[in-house]
Every structure is written in C-alpha cells, then in structure tokens.
Design a protein around this motif. Structure first.
Motif, PDB file in Angstrom:
ATOM      1  N   LYS A  31      31.266  43.091  45.540  1.00  0.00           N
ATOM      2  CA  LYS A  31      32.536  42.814  46.787  1.00  0.00           C
ATOM      3  C   LYS A  31      33.108  45.163  46.896  1.00  0.00           C
ATOM      4  O   LYS A  31      33.918  45.167  45.208  1.00  0.00           O
ATOM      5  N   ASP A 204      42.404  47.190  53.858  1.00  0.00           N
ATOM      6  CA  ASP A 204      40.400  46.648  52.301  1.00  0.00           C
ATOM      7  C   ASP A 204      39.870  47.631  52.639  1.00  0.00           C
ATOM      8  O   ASP A 204      39.022  47.609  51.541  1.00  0.00           O
ATOM      9  N   ARG A 230      49.089  46.976  43.814  1.00  0.00           N
ATOM     10  CA  ARG A 230      48.786  45.300  43.592  1.00  0.00           C
ATOM     11  C   ARG A 230      47.705  45.047  44.127  1.00  0.00           C
ATOM     12  O   ARG A 230      47.212  43.538  44.512  1.00  0.00           O
ATOM     13  N   LYS A 231      47.481  45.508  45.313  1.00  0.00           N
ATOM     14  CA  LYS A 231      45.843  45.444  45.979  1.00  0.00           C
ATOM     15  C   LYS A 231      44.353  45.916  45.816  1.00  0.00           C
ATOM     16  O   LYS A 231      43.746  44.732  46.000  1.00  0.00           O
ATOM     17  N   TYR A 232      44.342  46.842  45.532  1.00  0.00           N
ATOM     18  CA  TYR A 232      43.262  47.794  44.586  1.00  0.00           C
ATOM     19  C   TYR A 232      41.543  46.588  43.935  1.00  0.00           C
ATOM     20  O   TYR A 232      41.107  46.557  44.353  1.00  0.00           O
ATOM     21  N   ALA A 233      42.833  45.917  43.640  1.00  0.00           N
ATOM     22  CA  ALA A 233      41.687  44.880  41.966  1.00  0.00           C
ATOM     23  C   ALA A 233      41.077  43.846  43.760  1.00  0.00           C
ATOM     24  O   ALA A 233      39.863  43.155  43.414  1.00  0.00           O
ATOM     25  N   ASP A 234      41.489  43.078  44.070  1.00  0.00           N
ATOM     26  CA  ASP A 234      41.590  42.330  45.379  1.00  0.00           C
ATOM     27  C   ASP A 234      40.261  43.331  46.550  1.00  0.00           C
ATOM     28  O   ASP A 234      39.909  42.324  47.009  1.00  0.00           O
ATOM     29  N   PRO A 237      37.004  42.962  43.762  1.00  0.00           N
ATOM     30  CA  PRO A 237      37.491  42.876  42.114  1.00  0.00           C
ATOM     31  C   PRO A 237      35.974  42.981  41.492  1.00  0.00           C
ATOM     32  O   PRO A 237      35.886  41.917  40.470  1.00  0.00           O
ATOM     33  N   LEU A 243      39.636  47.333  38.886  1.00  0.00           N
ATOM     34  CA  LEU A 243      40.185  46.137  38.052  1.00  0.00           C
ATOM     35  C   LEU A 243      40.720  46.696  36.630  1.00  0.00           C
ATOM     36  O   LEU A 243      42.014  46.323  36.654  1.00  0.00           O
ATOM     37  N   SER A 262      45.477  43.095  33.831  1.00  0.00           N
ATOM     38  CA  SER A 262      43.774  44.368  35.156  1.00  0.00           C
ATOM     39  C   SER A 262      42.922  44.940  33.731  1.00  0.00           C
ATOM     40  O   SER A 262      41.933  44.757  34.155  1.00  0.00           O
TER      41      SER A 262
END
Length: 493
Positions: A31, A204, A230-234, A237, A243, A262
C-alpha cells in the motif's frame, strides 16, 4: 501485506541481490498512497509508472527501479520510464545524495531519457531537463549538481502550478540542499511553505507527508511536523520507511511511546522485506527510546537481536552507523565505564562512524579514572578530524572535533583540572549547538550540552549544571539523563 508475501516468495533472491548493490533501500510497499503522475507513455504503463513514483517517494529505491524497468520493457519509447530509473540513483536528504558507485548508471538513464524526450510533452521534457542538471558531464561537485537541479525544479514547479508532483519534487530538491549548519532552517521552511497546503489538499500522498517530516526534523520545527507524522504510516503501512519516519518527529518531541510503536512496526516489516538498513535504523531508534523510558530490558533484547545479525555491509553508512551506535547507547547511558573502555570500532566502518566508538572508549577511560589513556583516544579523534577534513567531509570533521573535545574535557576532569574541563565541554556544546543532526541518527549518544550539565554537577556547581540541563532539554525534550540531572541539581542547591 498478503499480496507482498505472495510476490516475495518469487522475487526474494533477485531483490536481495539487487539490494546488495544499493544504498538506503526501504523495502517493497504493497500500500503506497495516492500518486497520479500523468505521462505521454502508453496507457498500459500509467499505473505501473505511478506505482514507481510512489515507491520513490518512500525511498524504496530498489523496487522503484524494478517498477520503472517494467515500464520501459512494456513501452521502450517511454522517456519518463528512464527518468524514473535515473531518479532512483539520486538520494536527497541522505548522504551522499549522488552515490559515486551508482552515479554512472544514473547518468546513463538520464541520457536515455534525453534521447527519447523529443516525443514527450513539454512538461515531461522539463522534468528530464531538470534531471540532466544532476547527471550532466563535467567535474561539478555533488553540491553544485543538486543546487542546479533545485533551480531547474523551481522552474518546473512555477511553470506547472497545477502539477502536484512538480511541487513535491521541487520541495524535495530544496531539502536536498538544506545545510546542516543553517540553524535558521531556511530551505526547510521554503519546503514547508510548498508542502503544507498540499498536505491539506492531498492527505494521502506519500511524498508530501514524508518530506514534511524531513523538513520539520529539528527542535524548532518539530511541532509543525506532527500532523504528517501521525498520518504517514497510514498512507503506506507496508513500507518500513513510512512506518519508521514518524519517529523522527516523535523523538524530537520526546514522545517515546509513539516512537517505540513506530519503530517496532518498522523493524518487523523491514525484517520481512530483508531490508537490513531499515531494520537497523529502526532498532537504533528503539534502543534510544527505550533508554529514555527506563525500559532497559527491552533495550537489551534489541541489542541481543542485533548481535545475531551477520554479514552487515559496513560500506553502507546507515548500516555502519546503527551497528556502531546500538550497543554503545546502552553502555554509555547506563554509565558502565569499564565496559565502555573496551569498545573498539567495527571493522570496515567509515572514519566518521568509527569516531563514535573511539569517543566511547575515551569517555569510558576518563570517567573510569584513566585520563592519560583517555587522552590517547582524544588524539585518535584529532587524527580522524583531520582525515575527514582532508577528504572534504566538513560535517564529519566537525563532529569528530566535538567528540575529541568531550573526551579531553572528561580527561581534564579526571586529572583535577576543573576549569579546563568546563571550558572544553562548553566549547563542544557550543559547536554541537550550531549544527543539526543527520537523519541517520535519533541524536548524539549523549548531547554535549547534557554532558556539560553532568560535568558541572560532578564539580558541585548546581546552578550552572541546572542551566545546562534546561538548555539540553529544550533541544532534546524528554531525555532521561538531562531530566535526572536537572532534578539532582535542584536537590543540591
């Protein structure tokens, strides 16, 4: 992740062989986030091309190259496919940005893109011409090349205001030229001005979040990078780097539990991908965070895991740094001076990394009551400083000089020369304060300003010690040693 595992069974041997020749590989994300980079190439390669760009934005260089190679195999006339293959050999933010061992390959791909550019759109030709600034002939330095590329990408971004990728790659070009000695963070702030509105419009997009974190990786700007962290890992992933990267901001802000989560996730995925550099990078950040939270057992478990790893590539600066720093952090933070005094540089580690081991040995000797032997290690650091200066590594030379002054300070203290010790450590702290850390590290093993507080505390100077600890905590919030020192100084007053 399931899709990745299916692919991995077939491609592991080929990918691992390719990785051996590359630096800063960050695994094969499944992803990747939302990327749209329209080209004039065959419609059948548009999605693979977008995937390659998304991989590029998460620094998955080996897999990005494979994606672009697939694009060119399907559409040999696709100039932008060669542009992508050349871009995987450009590693902005990391050092070196243009690795010497792959420069020729990048140059060949850039020239291939140029030969095919006539049939491309004017916008694509602008990207390819900008790329040429990185790889054109002559004896230009890497710094001159990246600056010329930045200027060219500024024009691409200006001429294509609705092209998100033009803006994102321009911001990254700015970051590639951010000076570690510029404490005003001018280039970083320029990049933030480009990226922050894009982040609101395209939450995104992997590159926007990723590069915002890099732009904000300083004590001054870290709070501004927290939403992206707070957003990058989502967004991506399955990418070890996506991560891990949020922990740069978490570390700057002393958010240790966030950093631990993390890097545990990053370490796991990096191991699954066979991505040794990313795994070690996450492990170094983990040990650092564990030591700040008093979780010594967990830190020792990571160190034990590290000691089972074999065949580490010391030519990869990221691998060499983490492999050196991981065990040293625990020994020094816990004040095990007799053990520190036995530390030796790892075979094959570059001089700038070996300096950390020499420093640890010198500090261990000095704080264990052996000042003359410590001064011998300080002399080794002086030699490394000169060696790095001669080789053109000004940043590494400066860091080695700071480490040498720290060892000399502790040796002077052990010899009873209190004033010389304070002067030497103050000088080290002031020099360290004038530069930023490299992304490869969560921070010095022990910041010089924190060591100054420890030195003053040992000399029964609680007021100056407390001031030193307070300043250290403004630069590195939540560090356990500085917090303990601040309390001890207060109790002594």
């Amino acid at each position: 992740m399931t899709g990745f595992l299916r692919v991995l069974a077939i491609s592991l041997l080929m990918a691992s062989a390719a990785r051996a020749g590359e630096m800063h590989d960050h695994g094969v994300p499944e992803k990747l986030g939302d990327v749209s980079f329209p080209t004039s190439c065959a419609p059948s390669v548009q999605k693979p091309f977008d995937r390659g760009v998304a991989l590029l934005h998460s620094f998955a260089y080996v897999e990005a190259r494979e994606a672009f190679e697939g694009v060119v195999a399907k559409d040999p006339a696709c100039a932008m496919g060669h542009w992508g293959m050349a871009m995987v050999f450009f590693h902005p933010v990391w050092s070196p940005a243009l690795p010497a061992d792959t420069f020729g390959r990048g140059q060949a791909e850039a020239r291939a893109a140029g030969r095919l550019a006539a049939k491309s759109s004017p916008r694509e030709r602008a990207y390819i011409e900008a790329l040429g600034r990185l790889y054109e002939g002559g004896k230009a330095t890497a710094e001159q090349r990246t600056l010329a590329y930045e200027h060219a990408m500024a024009s691409v971004a200006r001429d294509n205001p609705e092209d998100v990728e033009a803006q994102v790659f321009y911001a990254l070009a700015l970051l590639s030229n951010a000076s570690m000695t510029d404490k005003t963070h001018a280039k970083q702030k320029q990049a933030i001005a480009v990226l922050a509105p894009l982040f609101r419009a395209h939450p995104d997009h992997p590159g926007i979040a990723h590069y915002l974190i890099h732009a904000c990786d300083s004590a001054e700007l870290a709070q501004r990078g927290l939403p992206a962290a707070r957003k990058y890992a989502d967004i991506a992933p399955s990418a070890p780097h996506a991560l891990h990267m949020p922990s740069h901001i978490f570390t700057r802000l002393g958010l240790w539990d966030d950093s631990i989560r993390s890097n545990l996730a990053s370490k796991k995925v990096a191991h699954e991908h066979g991505d040794t550099m990313s795994q070690l990078h996450a492990m170094d950040y983990l040990v650092y965070a564990y030591m700040q939270t008093g979780r010594d057992r967990e830190a020792r478990e990571i160190i034990g895991e590290f000691k089972t790893m074999r065949g580490l590539d010391m030519d990869d600066h990221g691998v060499a740094y983490s492999a050196t720093a991981i065990p040293i952090r625990e020994v020094v933070e816990q004040g095990r001076w007799s053990e520190a005094a036995t530390i030796a540089p790892l075979a094959g580690a570059p001089a700038s990394v070996a300096a950390i081991a020499v420093w640890a040995k010198g500090v261990g000797l000095a704080r264990g009551g052996h000042p003359d032997e410590a001064r011998a290690q300080a002399s080794r650091l002086d030699q490394i400083e000169a060696q790095l200066k001669t080789s053109g590594d000004d940043y590494g030379s400066m860091q080695a000089g700071v480490l040498a002054s720290e060892v000399k300070a502790w040796a002077a203290h052990a010899s009873g020369n209190a004033s010389a010790a304070v002067a030497l450590m103050t000088d080290a702290a002031e020099r360290e304060d004038r530069v930023e850390k490299l992304p490869v590290t969560p921070g010095p093993i022990v910041p010089a300003r924190e060591q100054l507080g420890e030195l003053l505390l040992a000399q029964k100077q609680p007021g100056p010690a407390q001031a030193a600890f307070k300043m250290a905590l403004t630069q590195a919030p939540g560090r356990a040693g500085a917090l303990r020192g601040e309390k001890a100084a207060e109790a002594m007053r």
